[in-house]
Design a protein around this motif. Structure first.
Motif, PDB file in Angstrom:
ATOM      1  N   GLN A  55       0.608  -1.244   0.091  1.00 15.44           N
ATOM      2  CA  GLN A  55      -0.354   0.090  -0.286  1.00 15.44           C
ATOM      3  C   GLN A  55       0.549   1.339   0.471  1.00 15.44           C
ATOM      4  OE1 GLN A  55      -3.361   0.010   2.453  1.00 15.44           O
ATOM      5  NE2 GLN A  55      -4.082  -1.914   1.948  1.00 15.44           N
ATOM      6  N   VAL A  56       2.316   1.150   0.520  1.00 13.52           N
ATOM      7  CA  VAL A  56       2.735   2.563   0.089  1.00 13.52           C
ATOM      8  C   VAL A  56       2.909   3.197  -1.254  1.00 13.52           C
ATOM      9  CG1 VAL A  56       3.988   1.430   2.082  1.00 13.52           C
ATOM     10  CG2 VAL A  56       5.222   1.367  -0.227  1.00 13.52           C
ATOM     11  N   TYR A  57       2.863   2.319  -2.169  1.00 15.86           N
ATOM     12  CA  TYR A  57       3.132   2.895  -3.620  1.00 15.86           C
ATOM     13  C   TYR A  57       2.068   4.069  -3.495  1.00 15.86           C
ATOM     14  CZ  TYR A  57       6.407  -0.545  -3.980  1.00 15.86           C
ATOM     15  OH  TYR A  57       7.625  -1.476  -3.490  1.00 15.86           O
ATOM     16  N   ALA A  58       2.439   4.968  -4.323  1.00 17.68           N
ATOM     17  CA  ALA A  58       1.404   6.089  -4.064  1.00 17.68           C
ATOM     18  C   ALA A  58       0.727   5.889  -5.967  1.00 17.68           C
ATOM     19  CB  ALA A  58       2.446   8.070  -4.845  1.00 17.68           C
ATOM     20  N   GLY A  59      -0.835   5.990  -5.606  1.00 17.28           N
ATOM     21  CA  GLY A  59      -1.257   6.149  -7.232  1.00 17.28           C
ATOM     22  C   GLY A  59      -2.166   4.679  -6.515  1.00 17.28           C
ATOM     23  N   MET A  60      -2.003   4.305  -7.984  1.00 19.97           N
ATOM     24  CA  MET A  60      -1.955   2.206  -8.120  1.00 19.97           C
ATOM     25  C   MET A  60      -2.734   1.662  -6.744  1.00 19.97           C
ATOM     26  SD  MET A  60       0.620   2.338 -10.641  1.00 19.97           S
ATOM     27  CE  MET A  60       0.520   3.792 -10.524  1.00 19.97           C
ATOM     28  N   ASP A  61      -3.966   2.675  -6.535  1.00 23.27           N
ATOM     29  CA  ASP A  61      -5.320   2.219  -5.939  1.00 23.27           C
ATOM     30  C   ASP A  61      -6.004   1.176  -6.329  1.00 23.27           C
ATOM     31  OD1 ASP A  61      -4.389   4.537  -5.193  1.00 23.27           O
ATOM     32  OD2 ASP A  61      -6.217   6.123  -5.436  1.00 23.27           O
ATOM     33  N   ILE A  67      -7.574   1.327   0.948  1.00 22.19           N
ATOM     34  CA  ILE A  67      -9.153   1.547   1.356  1.00 22.19           C
ATOM     35  C   ILE A  67      -9.326   2.643   0.976  1.00 22.19           C
ATOM     36  CG2 ILE A  67      -7.953   2.776   3.772  1.00 22.19           C
ATOM     37  CD1 ILE A  67     -10.308   1.870   5.546  1.00 22.19           C
ATOM     38  N   SER A  68     -10.343   2.922   0.213  1.00 26.87           N
ATOM     39  CA  SER A  68     -10.680   4.209  -0.379  1.00 26.87           C
ATOM     40  C   SER A  68     -11.746   5.197   0.980  1.00 26.87           C
ATOM     41  CB  SER A  68     -12.514   4.469  -1.063  1.00 26.87           C
ATOM     42  OG  SER A  68     -13.606   3.560  -0.031  1.00 26.87           O
ATOM     43  N   VAL A  69     -11.745   6.826   0.140  1.00 24.16           N
ATOM     44  CA  VAL A  69     -11.743   7.763   1.616  1.00 24.16           C
ATOM     45  C   VAL A  69     -13.764   8.002   2.345  1.00 24.16           C
ATOM     46  CG1 VAL A  69     -12.164  10.596   1.621  1.00 24.16           C
ATOM     47  CG2 VAL A  69     -10.783   9.730   0.254  1.00 24.16           C
ATOM     48  N   GLU A  70     -13.725   6.543   1.438  1.00 26.98           N
ATOM     49  CA  GLU A  70     -15.535   6.357   2.191  1.00 26.98           C
ATOM     50  C   GLU A  70     -15.463   5.735   3.608  1.00 26.98           C
ATOM     51  OE1 GLU A  70     -16.140   5.419  -2.052  1.00 26.98           O
ATOM     52  OE2 GLU A  70     -14.258   7.526  -1.592  1.00 26.98           O
ATOM     53  N   GLU A  71     -14.099   4.101   2.870  1.00 27.08           N
ATOM     54  CA  GLU A  71     -14.076   3.355   3.744  1.00 27.08           C
ATOM     55  C   GLU A  71     -13.776   4.001   4.746  1.00 27.08           C
ATOM     56  OE1 GLU A  71     -13.880  -0.673   0.899  1.00 27.08           O
ATOM     57  OE2 GLU A  71     -12.526   0.996   1.041  1.00 27.08           O
ATOM     58  N   MET A  72     -12.598   4.554   4.644  1.00 26.73           N
ATOM     59  CA  MET A  72     -12.033   5.369   6.063  1.00 26.73           C
ATOM     60  C   MET A  72     -12.515   6.387   6.738  1.00 26.73           C
ATOM     61  SD  MET A  72      -8.493   6.651   4.555  1.00 26.73           S
ATOM     62  CE  MET A  72      -8.270   6.999   3.282  1.00 26.73           C
ATOM     63  N   ARG A  73     -13.556   6.692   6.335  1.00 26.80           N
ATOM     64  CA  ARG A  73     -14.806   7.222   6.828  1.00 26.80           C
ATOM     65  C   ARG A  73     -13.800   8.624   8.428  1.00 26.80           C
ATOM     66  NH1 ARG A  73     -18.325   2.665   9.689  1.00 26.80           N
ATOM     67  NH2 ARG A  73     -18.986   3.980  10.852  1.00 26.80           N
ATOM     68  N   GLY A  74     -13.573   9.195   7.990  1.00 29.77           N
ATOM     69  CA  GLY A  74     -12.483  10.190   8.523  1.00 29.77           C
ATOM     70  C   GLY A  74     -11.646   9.568   9.423  1.00 29.77           C
ATOM     71  N   VAL A  75     -11.202   8.783   9.101  1.00 27.09           N
ATOM     72  CA  VAL A  75      -9.906   7.600  11.052  1.00 27.09           C
ATOM     73  C   VAL A  75      -9.054   7.860   9.790  1.00 27.09           C
ATOM     74  CG1 VAL A  75      -9.300   5.822  11.763  1.00 27.09           C
ATOM     75  CG2 VAL A  75     -11.743   6.384  11.893  1.00 27.09           C
ATOM     76  N   GLU A  76      -7.823   8.918  10.464  1.00 22.37           N
ATOM     77  CA  GLU A  76      -6.452   8.641   9.355  1.00 22.37           C
ATOM     78  C   GLU A  76      -6.074   7.420   9.886  1.00 22.37           C
ATOM     79  OE1 GLU A  76      -3.084  12.416  10.010  1.00 22.37           O
ATOM     80  OE2 GLU A  76      -4.304  11.725  12.173  1.00 22.37           O
ATOM     81  N   HIS A  77      -5.473   7.377   8.491  1.00 21.86           N
ATOM     82  CA  HIS A  77      -4.822   6.049   8.013  1.00 21.86           C
ATOM     83  C   HIS A  77      -3.756   6.844   7.084  1.00 21.86           C
ATOM     84  CE1 HIS A  77      -5.997   2.234   6.447  1.00 21.86           C
ATOM     85  NE2 HIS A  77      -4.832   2.094   6.322  1.00 21.86           N
ATOM     86  N   LEU A  78      -2.230   5.625   8.414  1.00 20.80           N
ATOM     87  CA  LEU A  78      -1.191   6.505   7.814  1.00 20.80           C
ATOM     88  C   LEU A  78      -0.541   5.601   7.357  1.00 20.80           C
ATOM     89  CD1 LEU A  78      -0.328   7.904  11.064  1.00 20.80           C
ATOM     90  CD2 LEU A  78      -1.076   9.003   9.320  1.00 20.80           C
ATOM     91  N   LEU A  79       0.365   5.987   5.895  1.00 25.27           N
ATOM     92  CA  LEU A  79       0.807   4.746   5.215  1.00 25.27           C
ATOM     93  C   LEU A  79       2.041   5.645   5.300  1.00 25.27           C
ATOM     94  CD1 LEU A  79      -1.303   5.107   1.361  1.00 25.27           C
ATOM     95  CD2 LEU A  79      -1.318   3.409   3.554  1.00 25.27           C
ATOM     96  N   MET A  80       2.800   6.339   5.448  1.00 28.22           N
ATOM     97  CA  MET A  80       4.159   6.665   5.910  1.00 28.22           C
ATOM     98  C   MET A  80       4.789   7.080   5.307  1.00 28.22           C
ATOM     99  SD  MET A  80       4.718   4.370   9.545  1.00 28.22           S
ATOM    100  CE  MET A  80       4.259   3.366   8.415  1.00 28.22           C
ATOM    101  N   SER A  81       5.931   6.103   4.228  1.00 29.39           N
ATOM    102  CA  SER A  81       6.412   6.379   3.157  1.00 29.39           C
ATOM    103  C   SER A  81       5.505   6.412   1.875  1.00 29.39           C
ATOM    104  CB  SER A  81       7.784   5.506   3.590  1.00 29.39           C
ATOM    105  OG  SER A  81       8.578   5.927   2.042  1.00 29.39           O
ATOM    106  N   PHE A  82       5.698   6.988   0.934  1.00 24.04           N
ATOM    107  CA  PHE A  82       5.488   6.700  -0.767  1.00 24.04           C
ATOM    108  C   PHE A  82       6.547   6.255  -0.923  1.00 24.04           C
ATOM    109  CE2 PHE A  82       1.430   8.975   0.223  1.00 24.04           C
ATOM    110  CZ  PHE A  82       0.508   8.128   0.267  1.00 24.04           C
ATOM    111  N   LYS A  83       6.514   4.819  -2.248  1.00 28.37           N
ATOM    112  CA  LYS A  83       7.459   4.431  -2.839  1.00 28.37           C
ATOM    113  C   LYS A  83       7.542   4.887  -4.209  1.00 28.37           C
ATOM    114  CE  LYS A  83      10.059   3.751   0.557  1.00 28.37           C
ATOM    115  NZ  LYS A  83      11.155   4.365   1.103  1.00 28.37           N
TER     116      LYS A  83
END
Ligand SMILES: [Zn+2]
Length: 512
Positions: A55-61, A67-83
């Motif tokens: 999940q650390v790869y930007a784009g490529m969802d 997880i989509s923005v709707e699925e996150m329901r406002g909870v912060e989801h940290l991917l940390m680094s983008f590769k």
């Protein structure tokens, strides 16, 4: 010990089992309780920290199953680094970033929830120092023949009799069959027992394969296996956080159609477009001609499927289809099918890791913390996510919330085995890498010191001393001793009187 460590929640499990969904539900419930003033522990909510290598790869969802923005329901989801696509998030780097994100979360008055399918990462986050031993063993390899020799090994080598020292320097390349070369087999076992007694005690002298392997480990690493094992188990015993570990699990027969459907959905959501973009990027990066599906000719994209995002399931499977000049339905179906198979295999590997590596580590940590302060430091729960719909709410969501509250309030937790039959099946299962039992030498049955009769301690030993053969030997020795008190010295060497007395005791109780 447990009270001093900060609390962490982790959710592990296979792809497609609902880990992110559960994490979001837990985070929302925590925030809600805080707002309504019903939380005793005082945490304001939770942040989700990603532990999924893809999940650390930007784009490529789509290809990385983000997880989509709707699925996150406002909870912060940290991917940390983008590769970038060909880059790897190496484990030491991830652990460092995760620790940083966890600290930050505590400072915000929230609970960190680490969620992901890369249980290998979770394991190294929870149990520090394991990684150090991994790194140092590869460092040994890099040293090439100049291993640091441990102090206890230097000592043991110095006190070896010359013939055993010779043997150490001239070990056979292949394990000799004990039946053909009992002298060599026995000498190898004596050598191992002299160098590393705790390991020698656990191997039978006839087991030349394991004995030779242990001797080679000593020779190549310059260290004793017993030392390495002791270090590792010490490291396992000390988790970095007081951790509530949830293993979200769905039965394979139930998960299979769900995973298959998900592959179809990924294709619908634009998986192939993402793969096309990736392929074009790679061609640009490597300077090769970008592939064009409309053109015939040789495929120029030459990607290393073992690196970065190219490892993600789907990329390799659709290679042939996307390399073909035109749409070919048969090739497309075949690619979809092999992506489904690869996904299933991947989930099997994910479960194996949890079962054979993560759970034994948690068990060892719990055994240690229980003996120190009476409670588990990594309480581990299997949640049965086989059924969806309203069953999810009762079997997964509500259960996880109750356990989380109890965990954060530091009150007594439910017994993990009573949660479900699935939990019992998965948690009670015998760990695979148990330490073999010690081998006891039966002095009574040993005729020849070069070929001692060795029996596993415990039940096997108890059975052995009840055998007709052993009992006959005892009686024979007793008679011999009556006839001539000095005779036994010549018949049985190194006889330990306690063994003999124990056997007499066993026999007398048998006949009484
Ligand atoms: Zn015996």
């Amino acid at each position: 010990m447990a009270a001093l460590l900060r609390p962490l929640i982790t959710i592990c499990g296979t792809t497609g089992v609902g880990k992110s969904k559960l994490a979001v539900e837990l985070a929302l419930a925590l925030a809600q309780k805080f707002e309504s003033g019903t939380s005793r522990h005082g945490y304001r909510g939770a942040r989700i920290i990603n532990a999924d290598a893809m999940q650390v790869y930007a784009g490529m969802d789509v290809i990385t199953n983000k997880i989509s923005v709707e699925e996150m329901r406002g909870v912060e989801h940290l991917l940390m680094s983008f590769k970038r696509p060909g880059e790897q998030y190496i484990i030491t780097e991830w652990v460092k970033d995760a620790i940083h994100a966890i600290d930050e979360t505590y400072r915000m008055g929230q609970v960190p929830i680490v969620v992901g399918g890369t249980s290998y990462w979770i394991q190294h986050l929870l149990f520090p120092n394991r990684l150090v031993s991994l790194e140092s063993s590869s460092a040994y390899k890099a040293l090439q023949g100049a291993p640091p020799t441990s102090g206890s090994l230097t000592q043991s080598l110095a006190s070896l009799p010359p013939e055993l020292l010779d043997l150490f320097h001239t070990l056979p390349t292949e394990p000799p069959p004990a039946a053909d070369q009992p002298e060599l087999a026995s000498a190898m076992h004596q050598l191992l027992s002299a160098l590393d007694p705790p390991i020698g005690q656990r191997l039978h002298w006839r087991d030349t394969r394991k004995t030779l392997r242990q001797l080679n480990i000593i020779k190549e690493s310059g260290r004793l296996s017993s030392e390495i094992l002791a270090e590792q188990s010490l490291a396992t015993l000390r988790p970095r956080y007081r951790t509530l570990l949830f293993w979200l699990y769905a039965r394979p027969d139930i998960l299979k159609p769900r995973l298959d459907l998900r592959v179809d959905q990924m294709v619908e959501k634009g998986l192939l477009d993402e793969i096309r973009i990736l392929r074009a990027q790679t061609s640009a990066d490597t300077g090769s001609v970008p592939s064009n599906e409309g053109e015939s000719g040789k495929e120029h994209v030459n990607n290393d499927y073992t690196l970065g995002i190219y490892q993600s399931i789907g990329y390799k499977e659709f290679h042939d289809y996307l390399s073909a000049p035109a749409h070919n339905d048969a090739v497309f179906q075949e690619a979809t099918q092999s992506m489904k198979t690869a996904t299933r295999r991947y989930t099997n590997r994910q479960n194996m890791w949890i079962r054979n590596k993560l759970l034994p580590a948690a068990r060892a940590a719990n055994a240690a913390s229980r003996s120190e302060d009476g409670c588990d430091i990594v309480p581990t729960y299997v949640l049965d996510a086989s059924e969806l719909g309203s069953s999810w709410d009762t079997n997964v969501r509500d259960m996880a919330q109750d356990i989380t509250d109890a965990f954060l309030n530091v009150v007594e937790l439910p017994n993990p085995l009573f949660l479900s039959s699935t939990a019992r099946d998965l948690l009670v299962d015998e760990p695979k890498n148990t330490i073999p039992p010690r081998k006891l030498i039966c002095e009574i049955c040993t005729h020849d010191d070069e070929r001692p009769v060795m029996i596993d301690e415990g039940a096997h030993w108890k059975a052995h001393i009840r055998t007709r053969h052993h009992r006959k030997r005892v009686v024979k020795l007793q008679v011999q001793r009556l006839k001539d008190p000095h005779a036994r010295e010549s018949t049985v060497k190194n006889e330990r009187s306690d063994t003999l007395e124990d056997s007499f005791y066993e026999i007398s109780t048998l006949y009484s």
